[in-house]
Design a protein around this motif. Structure first.
Motif, mmCIF file in Angstrom:
data_model
loop_
_atom_site.group_PDB
_atom_site.id
_atom_site.type_symbol
_atom_site.label_atom_id
_atom_site.label_comp_id
_atom_site.label_asym_id
_atom_site.label_seq_id
_atom_site.Cartn_x
_atom_site.Cartn_y
_atom_site.Cartn_z
ATOM 1 N N GLN A 204 8.860 -8.110 -3.754
ATOM 2 C CA GLN A 204 9.864 -7.965 -4.812
ATOM 3 C C GLN A 204 10.773 -6.764 -4.535
ATOM 4 O O GLN A 204 11.037 -5.941 -5.401
ATOM 5 N N GLY A 205 11.183 -6.698 -3.313
ATOM 6 C CA GLY A 205 12.054 -5.602 -2.893
ATOM 7 C C GLY A 205 13.434 -6.119 -2.531
ATOM 8 O O GLY A 205 13.794 -7.247 -2.848
ATOM 9 N N GLN A 206 14.190 -5.278 -1.874
ATOM 10 C CA GLN A 206 15.546 -5.650 -1.484
ATOM 11 C C GLN A 206 15.772 -5.365 -0.007
ATOM 12 O O GLN A 206 15.074 -4.561 0.603
ATOM 13 N N VAL A 207 16.770 -6.044 0.531
ATOM 14 C CA VAL A 207 17.149 -5.846 1.922
ATOM 15 C C VAL A 207 18.458 -5.062 1.941
ATOM 16 O O VAL A 207 19.416 -5.427 1.278
ATOM 17 N N VAL A 208 18.468 -3.948 2.674
ATOM 18 C CA VAL A 208 19.655 -3.101 2.754
ATOM 19 C C VAL A 208 20.106 -3.032 4.219
ATOM 20 O O VAL A 208 19.289 -2.825 5.107
ATOM 21 N N ALA A 209 21.405 -3.214 4.448
ATOM 22 C CA ALA A 209 21.925 -3.169 5.819
ATOM 23 C C ALA A 209 22.278 -1.754 6.238
ATOM 24 O O ALA A 209 23.003 -1.054 5.531
ATOM 25 N N LEU A 210 21.716 -1.331 7.353
ATOM 26 C CA LEU A 210 22.057 -0.032 7.959
ATOM 27 C C LEU A 210 22.305 -0.288 9.432
ATOM 28 O O LEU A 210 21.564 -1.030 10.058
ATOM 29 N N ASN A 211 23.315 0.341 9.972
ATOM 30 C CA ASN A 211 23.643 0.052 11.368
ATOM 31 C C ASN A 211 23.439 1.265 12.276
ATOM 32 O O ASN A 211 24.198 2.220 12.213
ATOM 33 N N PRO A 212 22.441 1.214 13.173
ATOM 34 C CA PRO A 212 22.224 2.359 14.063
ATOM 35 C C PRO A 212 23.331 2.503 15.110
ATOM 36 O O PRO A 212 23.405 3.502 15.810
ATOM 37 N N PHE B 84 20.818 -8.196 14.113
ATOM 38 C CA PHE B 84 19.585 -8.970 14.142
ATOM 39 C C PHE B 84 19.464 -9.878 12.928
ATOM 40 O O PHE B 84 19.989 -9.585 11.863
ATOM 41 N N SER B 85 18.715 -10.939 13.109
ATOM 42 C CA SER B 85 18.469 -11.885 12.020
ATOM 43 C C SER B 85 17.722 -11.191 10.898
ATOM 44 O O SER B 85 16.821 -10.394 11.128
ATOM 45 N N ARG B 86 18.117 -11.489 9.659
ATOM 46 C CA ARG B 86 17.430 -10.841 8.556
ATOM 47 C C ARG B 86 16.451 -11.791 7.861
ATOM 48 O O ARG B 86 15.952 -11.497 6.782
ATOM 49 N N GLN B 87 16.173 -12.910 8.498
ATOM 50 C CA GLN B 87 15.291 -13.905 7.896
ATOM 51 C C GLN B 87 13.896 -13.350 7.574
ATOM 52 O O GLN B 87 13.437 -13.468 6.444
ATOM 53 N N ALA B 88 13.262 -12.746 8.595
ATOM 54 C CA ALA B 88 11.908 -12.225 8.386
ATOM 55 C C ALA B 88 11.919 -11.119 7.343
ATOM 56 O O ALA B 88 11.033 -11.050 6.487
ATOM 57 N N ALA B 89 12.958 -10.274 7.393
ATOM 58 C CA ALA B 89 13.076 -9.182 6.426
ATOM 59 C C ALA B 89 13.204 -9.728 5.014
ATOM 60 O O ALA B 89 12.573 -9.233 4.077
ATOM 61 N N ALA B 90 14.020 -10.778 4.865
ATOM 62 C CA ALA B 90 14.232 -11.378 3.548
ATOM 63 C C ALA B 90 12.919 -11.952 3.004
ATOM 64 O O ALA B 90 12.628 -11.841 1.812
ATOM 65 N N LYS B 91 12.132 -12.517 3.901
ATOM 66 C CA LYS B 91 10.851 -13.109 3.509
ATOM 67 C C LYS B 91 9.915 -12.021 2.967
ATOM 68 O O LYS B 91 9.280 -12.184 1.928
ATOM 69 N N ALA C 282 0.839 -1.209 0.000
ATOM 70 C CA ALA C 282 0.000 0.000 0.000
ATOM 71 C C ALA C 282 0.871 1.255 0.000
ATOM 72 O O ALA C 282 0.531 2.264 -0.624
ATOM 73 N N LEU C 283 1.992 1.186 0.690
ATOM 74 C CA LEU C 283 2.878 2.349 0.803
ATOM 75 C C LEU C 283 3.923 2.373 -0.318
ATOM 76 O O LEU C 283 4.766 3.262 -0.369
ATOM 77 N N ASP C 284 3.885 1.376 -1.176
ATOM 78 C CA ASP C 284 4.823 1.269 -2.283
ATOM 79 C C ASP C 284 6.280 1.236 -1.808
ATOM 80 O O ASP C 284 7.147 1.923 -2.337
ATOM 81 N N ILE C 285 6.517 0.436 -0.786
ATOM 82 C CA ILE C 285 7.872 0.297 -0.233
ATOM 83 C C ILE C 285 8.548 -0.909 -0.890
ATOM 84 O O ILE C 285 7.949 -1.966 -1.020
ATOM 85 N N HIS C 286 9.788 -0.698 -1.315
ATOM 86 C CA HIS C 286 10.507 -1.800 -1.951
ATOM 87 C C HIS C 286 11.826 -2.127 -1.273
ATOM 88 O O HIS C 286 12.578 -2.968 -1.744
ATOM 89 N N THR C 287 12.127 -1.399 -0.214
ATOM 90 C CA THR C 287 13.392 -1.650 0.476
ATOM 91 C C THR C 287 13.130 -1.884 1.957
ATOM 92 O O THR C 287 12.328 -1.192 2.566
ATOM 93 N N ILE C 288 13.808 -2.852 2.498
ATOM 94 C CA ILE C 288 13.713 -3.121 3.933
ATOM 95 C C ILE C 288 15.097 -2.954 4.536
ATOM 96 O O ILE C 288 16.073 -3.547 4.057
ATOM 97 N N PHE C 289 15.172 -2.115 5.536
ATOM 98 C CA PHE C 289 16.455 -1.890 6.190
ATOM 99 C C PHE C 289 16.620 -2.854 7.355
ATOM 100 O O PHE C 289 15.708 -3.029 8.157
ATOM 101 N N VAL C 290 17.794 -3.458 7.409
ATOM 102 C CA VAL C 290 18.091 -4.361 8.520
ATOM 103 C C VAL C 290 19.389 -3.900 9.170
ATOM 104 O O VAL C 290 20.140 -3.120 8.592
ATOM 105 N N GLN C 291 19.642 -4.364 10.381
ATOM 106 C CA GLN C 291 20.908 -4.036 11.026
ATOM 107 C C GLN C 291 21.628 -5.321 11.386
ATOM 108 O O GLN C 291 21.006 -6.349 11.613
ATOM 109 N N PRO C 292 22.975 -5.273 11.398
ATOM 110 C CA PRO C 292 23.750 -6.509 11.518
ATOM 111 C C PRO C 292 23.528 -7.286 12.811
ATOM 112 O O PRO C 292 23.813 -8.473 12.869
#
Ligand code: ZN
Length: 295
Positions: free
Chosen positions: A265-273, A252-259, A240-250
């Motif tokens: 049909q987006g991508q997972v990008v690593a960002l570290n707070p 935490f597990s990125r399994q759910a994000a990858a799913k 609905a929000l037209d989001i195609h990128t999911i930010f993850v941080q090192p």
């Protein structure tokens, strides 16, 4: 007089000397890596900073090592981060080292409640208190709040080491100017995406989102991944929000994000707070949000 007694007398005399006469830098412990940068910016070479939660470790579940606990006996200041592990560990540290000054640099900063989403209700087991409100500890993701954090650090360093008070004041003023211009730069950079939402795995960017008019949507809440129903709701929301990128941080597990990424049909990008290179990291975050990818 025994050698031991001489040693003890010498120690007694030394401890009576004001701290400012020590040639040694102040040993300051901080909770998380970005705080090391803040204390060093203000303290310069008069401080030696140790970080409790190292890079890549999870500040929500961290346990200090026996070595760190032993090293705290040498510390002259502990700067709280507000990270979860401190709630359990700081009382123990205080009991062990009752003379260790502890600074909470977040005092006076109004804290956000950790973002909640519908999906998290299905996570609450009966043993958990559903009314438990968790304050968001990731205060430093807003550079204007880092100005206030640094002011608190400056005041405390001056108190502990009055001989260098002027230097701390000058260094704080310089850092404050850097943070103000970083804030201005981020504001301009993010203006085109104002009002947009971004999807993160761990909700560490609430203060950043608040500062620049963005909306953080978290996959994980209180350290847990959503169940199938929650994931489905999130995927609908992302579409609905037209989001195609999911930010993850090192940390935490990125399994759910990858799913989720796969489904939208987006991508997972690593960002570290928790990155140590504070300003450069926030610029990377802004780049990622504007382009939806930092590469
Ligand atoms: Zn966190």
């Amino acid at each position: 007089m025994t050698l031991n007694l001489i040693k003890r007398l010498l120690l007694a005399v030394l401890t009576l000397l004001p701290l400012s006469l020590w040639a040694e830098p102040l040993m300051v412990f901080v909770g998380v890596p970005p705080q090391k940068t803040f204390v060093e910016k203000v303290g310069g070479n008069h401080v030696q900073v140790r970080v409790m939660v190292g890079l890549g470790q999870n500040p929500h579940s961290y346990e200090p090592s026996p070595r760190q606990i032993a090293d705290l006996s040498q510390a002259q200041l502990y700067v709280l981060s507000g990270a979860d592990f401190e709630a359990a560990w700081v009382p123990k540290i205080q009991a062990m080292y009752p003379k260790l000054p502890i600074l909470d640099p977040n005092v006076g900063i109004s804290r956000l409640i950790m973002v909640a989403h519908e999906h998290e209700h299905e996570q609450h087991s009966t043993s958990e208190n559903p009314h438990k409100k968790e304050l968001d500890p990731h205060v430093w993701t807003d550079p204007r709040l880092v100005i206030r954090i640094s002011k608190a650090i400056q005041k405390r360093l001056a108190l502990l080491d009055p001989a260098h008070a002027q230097e701390y004041a000058d260094r704080y003023a310089t850092f404050k100017a850097e943070l103000s211009s970083l804030d201005e730069e981020l504001r301009q950079r993010l203006a085109p995406v104002k009002g947009h939402s971004f999807l993160v795995f761990h909700p560490a960017w609430g203060y950043f989102a608040q500062a620049y008019g963005l909306h953080q949507v978290a996959i994980e809440y209180e350290g847990k991944s959503p169940g199938p129903k929650g994931l489905a709701a999130l995927i609908d929301q992302a579409r609905a929000l037209d989001i195609h990128t999911i930010f993850v941080q090192p940390q935490f597990s990125r399994q759910a994000a990858a799913k989720v990424a796969q489904t939208i049909q987006g991508q997972v990008v690593a960002l570290n707070p928790l990155a140590m290179d504070y300003a450069a990291n926030l610029r990377r975050v802004a780049d990622a949000l504007v382009g939806e990818a930092p590469q």
